[in-house]
Design a protein around this motif. Structure first.
Motif, PDB file in Angstrom:
ATOM      1  N   PHE A 141       7.746   1.155  14.787  1.00  0.00           N
ATOM      2  CA  PHE A 141       7.454   2.051  13.659  1.00  0.00           C
ATOM      3  C   PHE A 141       6.450   1.426  12.692  1.00  0.00           C
ATOM      4  N   LEU A 142       6.637   0.146  12.377  1.00  0.00           N
ATOM      5  CA  LEU A 142       5.724  -0.509  11.440  1.00  0.00           C
ATOM      6  C   LEU A 142       4.334  -0.641  12.040  1.00  0.00           C
ATOM      7  N   THR A 143       4.247  -0.900  13.336  1.00  0.00           N
ATOM      8  CA  THR A 143       2.932  -0.992  13.982  1.00  0.00           C
ATOM      9  C   THR A 143       2.183   0.333  13.914  1.00  0.00           C
ATOM     10  N   SER A 144       2.894   1.420  14.220  1.00  0.00           N
ATOM     11  CA  SER A 144       2.241   2.734  14.128  1.00  0.00           C
ATOM     12  C   SER A 144       1.940   3.114  12.682  1.00  0.00           C
ATOM     13  N   LEU A 145       2.790   2.650  11.745  1.00  0.00           N
ATOM     14  CA  LEU A 145       2.554   2.963  10.337  1.00  0.00           C
ATOM     15  C   LEU A 145       1.315   2.257   9.808  1.00  0.00           C
ATOM     16  N   CYS A 146       1.100   1.021  10.228  1.00  0.00           N
ATOM     17  CA  CYS A 146      -0.089   0.294   9.760  1.00  0.00           C
ATOM     18  C   CYS A 146      -1.377   0.925  10.293  1.00  0.00           C
ATOM     19  N   LYS A 147      -1.314   1.588  11.444  1.00  0.00           N
ATOM     20  CA  LYS A 147      -2.514   2.208  12.005  1.00  0.00           C
ATOM     21  C   LYS A 147      -2.663   3.673  11.587  1.00  0.00           C
ATOM     22  N   ASP A 148      -1.688   4.198  10.874  1.00  0.00           N
ATOM     23  CA  ASP A 148      -1.714   5.609  10.511  1.00  0.00           C
ATOM     24  C   ASP A 148      -2.764   5.860   9.426  1.00  0.00           C
ATOM     25  N   GLU A 149      -3.613   6.855   9.664  1.00  0.00           N
ATOM     26  CA  GLU A 149      -4.662   7.171   8.693  1.00  0.00           C
ATOM     27  C   GLU A 149      -4.103   7.858   7.455  1.00  0.00           C
ATOM     28  N   ARG A 150      -2.935   8.473   7.586  1.00  0.00           N
ATOM     29  CA  ARG A 150      -2.360   9.165   6.434  1.00  0.00           C
ATOM     30  C   ARG A 150      -1.849   8.218   5.362  1.00  0.00           C
ATOM     31  N   LEU A 151      -1.801   6.916   5.702  1.00  0.00           N
ATOM     32  CA  LEU A 151      -1.363   5.950   4.707  1.00  0.00           C
ATOM     33  C   LEU A 151      -2.365   5.821   3.564  1.00  0.00           C
ATOM     34  N   VAL A 152      -3.608   6.121   3.827  1.00  0.00           N
ATOM     35  CA  VAL A 152      -4.654   6.085   2.800  1.00  0.00           C
ATOM     36  C   VAL A 152      -4.747   7.470   2.175  1.00  0.00           C
ATOM     37  N   SER A 153      -4.529   7.551   0.881  1.00  0.00           N
ATOM     38  CA  SER A 153      -4.534   8.823   0.177  1.00  0.00           C
ATOM     39  C   SER A 153      -5.399   8.717  -1.070  1.00  0.00           C
ATOM     40  N   ALA A 154      -5.419   9.787  -1.865  1.00  0.00           N
ATOM     41  CA  ALA A 154      -6.205   9.794  -3.100  1.00  0.00           C
ATOM     42  C   ALA A 154      -5.649   8.831  -4.128  1.00  0.00           C
ATOM     43  N   ASN A 155      -4.352   8.575  -4.044  1.00  0.00           N
ATOM     44  CA  ASN A 155      -3.737   7.603  -4.963  1.00  0.00           C
ATOM     45  C   ASN A 155      -4.038   6.203  -4.439  1.00  0.00           C
ATOM     46  N   LYS A 156      -5.086   5.592  -4.983  1.00  0.00           N
ATOM     47  CA  LYS A 156      -5.564   4.325  -4.438  1.00  0.00           C
ATOM     48  C   LYS A 156      -4.536   3.216  -4.620  1.00  0.00           C
ATOM     49  N   LYS A 157      -3.963   3.137  -5.822  1.00  0.00           N
ATOM     50  CA  LYS A 157      -2.996   2.067  -6.080  1.00  0.00           C
ATOM     51  C   LYS A 157      -1.761   2.243  -5.200  1.00  0.00           C
ATOM     52  N   GLY A 158      -1.281   3.467  -5.096  1.00  0.00           N
ATOM     53  CA  GLY A 158      -0.112   3.695  -4.245  1.00  0.00           C
ATOM     54  C   GLY A 158      -0.398   3.405  -2.780  1.00  0.00           C
ATOM     55  N   SER A 159      -1.604   3.758  -2.331  1.00  0.00           N
ATOM     56  CA  SER A 159      -1.957   3.477  -0.941  1.00  0.00           C
ATOM     57  C   SER A 159      -2.016   1.989  -0.670  1.00  0.00           C
ATOM     58  N   VAL A 160      -2.615   1.252  -1.629  1.00  0.00           N
ATOM     59  CA  VAL A 160      -2.697  -0.206  -1.462  1.00  0.00           C
ATOM     60  C   VAL A 160      -1.304  -0.814  -1.423  1.00  0.00           C
ATOM     61  N   LYS A 161      -0.422  -0.314  -2.279  1.00  0.00           N
ATOM     62  CA  LYS A 161       0.938  -0.856  -2.317  1.00  0.00           C
ATOM     63  C   LYS A 161       1.688  -0.546  -1.019  1.00  0.00           C
ATOM     64  N   LEU A 162       1.522   0.682  -0.508  1.00  0.00           N
ATOM     65  CA  LEU A 162       2.182   1.035   0.752  1.00  0.00           C
ATOM     66  C   LEU A 162       1.652   0.210   1.918  1.00  0.00           C
ATOM     67  N   GLN A 163       0.327   0.009   1.952  1.00  0.00           N
ATOM     68  CA  GLN A 163      -0.248  -0.818   3.018  1.00  0.00           C
ATOM     69  C   GLN A 163       0.255  -2.255   2.934  1.00  0.00           C
ATOM     70  N   GLU A 164       0.373  -2.752   1.729  1.00  0.00           N
ATOM     71  CA  GLU A 164       0.861  -4.135   1.555  1.00  0.00           C
ATOM     72  C   GLU A 164       2.314  -4.256   2.005  1.00  0.00           C
ATOM     73  N   LEU A 165       3.149  -3.269   1.638  1.00  0.00           N
ATOM     74  CA  LEU A 165       4.551  -3.314   2.054  1.00  0.00           C
ATOM     75  C   LEU A 165       4.690  -3.227   3.572  1.00  0.00           C
ATOM     76  N   ALA A 166       3.927  -2.314   4.191  1.00  0.00           N
ATOM     77  CA  ALA A 166       4.008  -2.173   5.647  1.00  0.00           C
ATOM     78  C   ALA A 166       3.520  -3.433   6.355  1.00  0.00           C
ATOM     79  N   THR A 167       2.428  -4.027   5.834  1.00  0.00           N
ATOM     80  CA  THR A 167       1.883  -5.238   6.467  1.00  0.00           C
ATOM     81  C   THR A 167       2.853  -6.407   6.341  1.00  0.00           C
ATOM     82  N   ASN A 168       3.443  -6.572   5.155  1.00  0.00           N
ATOM     83  CA  ASN A 168       4.400  -7.670   4.953  1.00  0.00           C
ATOM     84  C   ASN A 168       5.644  -7.497   5.829  1.00  0.00           C
ATOM     85  N   ALA A 169       6.131  -6.262   5.912  1.00  0.00           N
ATOM     86  CA  ALA A 169       7.309  -6.029   6.751  1.00  0.00           C
ATOM     87  C   ALA A 169       6.999  -6.321   8.217  1.00  0.00           C
TER      88      ALA A 169
END
Length: 602
Positions: A216-244
């Protein structure tokens, strides 16, 4: 004053120094599995005293648990250099060497420590693990080890820990391009599939249930929907997924270093062997239990047959057939044998109904013959108590039973099974007053039994065919079938059965058949349904109810084809009827009024 000052100095003296405080903090953080913070606490303690053995050993253990094996081994070596006789330092060094896959060095250090201290058996356990791993790698599974070594050297296995997916870009080429490029692309796609399969295999082997989290985490890190208009939230989500994902991969790497793949393969082979042995034992136990249950069910049916309790024998035999038929052949080796015995028991139970004892009188034999053929027999009303009578048999769904048997006829493979099914169909149809179908199946059962040499089923089918003829009021054919059955029973050696067939042949032309009132009731309902007036319907229903109380011989029949002839009217005074024709009554002409424009074309 000096004494008071000395007491104050003693009271103000700290309980412990900074080394002890930081070392204790490191131990506490290590119990909480906060290894990075524990390493920082040990570093602070060693900054105050670089030769503190306890701090070095604590940091070595924390680094080993955090997968920093080089630093852990360095701390253990330094601690043993400071205190060569420290048993804990030697054990931590041996255990760290084992976790770094230096199995020979770990075995040597464990044996050295075991000479110094035998209990508690820390060194013995470490030596046993190292020796077992060495034996597995170099002993029975040497071929698997070499195969694993080749797998370790392959490029797909080396890149397995890096789950970076590089999509294959297929370029559109002209028709004149070389076909070798397509082959290269296909090979690269196949290699990529193999790499993904190996990655998932290793994740499931080491992470077990956590492998799904990694997927799940591997597919989540490659998911394009993780990047959204909310730049700060997207960065935080990418960081959480990458760390996990990094934590999960780090855990997989730790487990892989502690127990390499070539060390797990023999263990898995042994586990599969144990599982196969357990399944084999379970199947053997189930086989013994099934044989015991089948023997018990067969014995119960045979006991009822010997007691001449036909109804109970049929119930038990039917239940036993259902239970045995649903068992697979590998769990019940003698399945065919048990079924054959059950069919034989049912056939003998039906044949026992046609036996007569020598002590039975002729009147009792005739009563039994009337009852078996379905002929009405007048008798005195019973004065026995209803509570002492035997309870009725449990209700069975005849339609469902007939449907099941009709499906089973085409699937039957054995002659005895086909005879049993055909006999059951004929018997059930005869009990439900459907003589045509009963006669059809009894004839088929008779032909099947004659072709396969089933003498008992042949006698049963012959008697059932005679019963069908009696139901159709075809007495000559019933008598002929009974005489044929008598001769066959005498030829097969069943003398008592032959005598009963002769008795049935003698009484087959007597008595009356109780006709079913179902066709009459259906005819009445059809006639009422054709009426449109409600008053007329109610009057017709009342009339039919009153007619049902009249005896059959004096009742007007509403069935098609029935014709009632008028009886001659009695003459007054007892005179003989005159030969002169009767005077025709005068026809009265009534004046009828017709509307304007009426035309009578007749």
């Amino acid at each position: 004053m000096k004494m008071v000052r000395k007491k104050l100095e003693l009271e103000e003296r700290p309980i412990c120094n900074a080394v002890t405080v930081y070392r204790t903090r490191g131990h506490y953080l290590q119990r909480l599995e906060l290894f990075d913070k524990a390493i920082q606490a040990y570093n602070e303690a060693l900054r105050w005293n670089k030769d503190d053995v306890h701090s070095l050993l604590g940091r070595s253990v924390a680094r080993a648990k955090a997968t920093y094996y080089n630093g852990a081994l360095a701390d253990a070596i330094r601690a043993t250099e400071i205190e060569p006789q420290n048993v804990s330092a030697l054990h931590i060094r041996a255990q760290t060497a084992y976790e770094t896959c230096a199995f020979e060095r770990s075995l040597v250090l464990s044996h050295r420590g075991q000479l110094m201290r035998k209990l508690p058996p820390n060194f013995a356990e470490c030596a046993r693990n190292a020796e077992e791993t060495i034996r597995v790698c170099t002993g029975e599974s040497a071929g698997k080890v070499l195969q694993s070594v080749n797998l370790l050297r392959s490029e797909a296995f080396e890149e397995m820990t890096n789950d970076e997916f590089t999509p294959i870009v297929i370029k559109h080429q002209s028709r004149m391009s070389n076909q070798a490029a397509h082959k290269v692309q296909d090979m690269s796609r196949i290699e990529q599939q193999k790499k993904n399969q190996m990655t998932r295999l290793m994740a499931s082997k080491y992470l077990e249930r956590m492998a799904h989290d990694k997927y799940f985490l591997t597919s989540l890190c490659k998911d394009e929907r993780l990047v959204s208009a909310n730049k700060k939230g997207s960065v935080k989500l990418q960081e959480l997924a990458t760390n996990a994902l990094m934590d999960v991969e780090n855990r997989q790497a730790v487990l892989r270093e502690r127990r390499p793949m070539y060390a797990t393969s023999p263990a898995e082979s042994a586990a599969r062997a144990r599982l196969r042995q357990a399944r084999k034992e379970q199947q053997e136990k189930a086989r013994r239990q099934n044989v015991t249950d089948a023997t018990r069910l067969l014995s119960a049916a045979v006991a009822m047959q010997e007691e001449h309790d036909t109804i109970k024998c049929l119930e038990l035999a039917e239940f036993a057939m259902q239970q045995i038929a649903r068992k697979p052949a590998h769990l019940l080796p003698d399945k065919e044998k048990f079924l054959q015995e059950l069919y034989k028991t049912v056939a003998l139970a039906f044949l026992d109904q046609k036996r007569v004892a020598e002590s039975m009188s002729e009147a009792d034999r005739e009563k039994k013959a009337f009852f078996m053929l379905g002929i009405a027999l007048s008798r005195e009303p019973s004065r026995d108590s209803l509570w002492r009578a035997r309870p009725m048999a449990p209700h069975t769904d005849v339609k469902n039973r007939l449907r099941t048997l009709e499906r089973s006829v085409a699937l039957a493979e054995r002659a005895s099974e086909r005879c049993y099914i055909l006999h059951e169909l004929a018997r059930l149809y005869a009990d439900t007053k459907k003589a045509q179908k009963a006669r059809y199946y009894s004839t088929k059962c008779q032909a099947e039994a004659r072709s396969s040499g089933q003498s008992v089923w042949l006698l049963n089918a012959t008697f059932l065919l005679a019963r069908c003829h009696v139901l159709q009021n075809n007495r000559p054919d019933a008598r002929a079938a009974l005489l044929e059955g008598s001769s066959m029973a005498r030829a097969f050696g069943y003398g008592d059965v032959s005598e009963f067939f002769d008795t049935c042949a003698n009484v087959s032309t007597e008595g009356e058949i109780l006709l079913s009132e179902e066709p009459l009731t259906k005819r009445e309902k059809d006639m009422v349904s054709l009426m449109q007036d409600d008053d007329l319907k109610s009057a017709a229903e009342h009339l039919f109810r009153r007619m049902s109380t009249v005896p059959v011989a004096r009742r007007f029949s509403i069935m098609p084809g029935a014709r009632m002839e008028a009886a001659p009217a009695p003459t007054p005074g007892g005179r003989r009827a005159s030969i002169m024709p009767r005077a025709q009554p005068a026809v009265r002409h009534y004046k009828t009024s017709h509307p304007l424009g009426f035309q009578d074309f007749d």
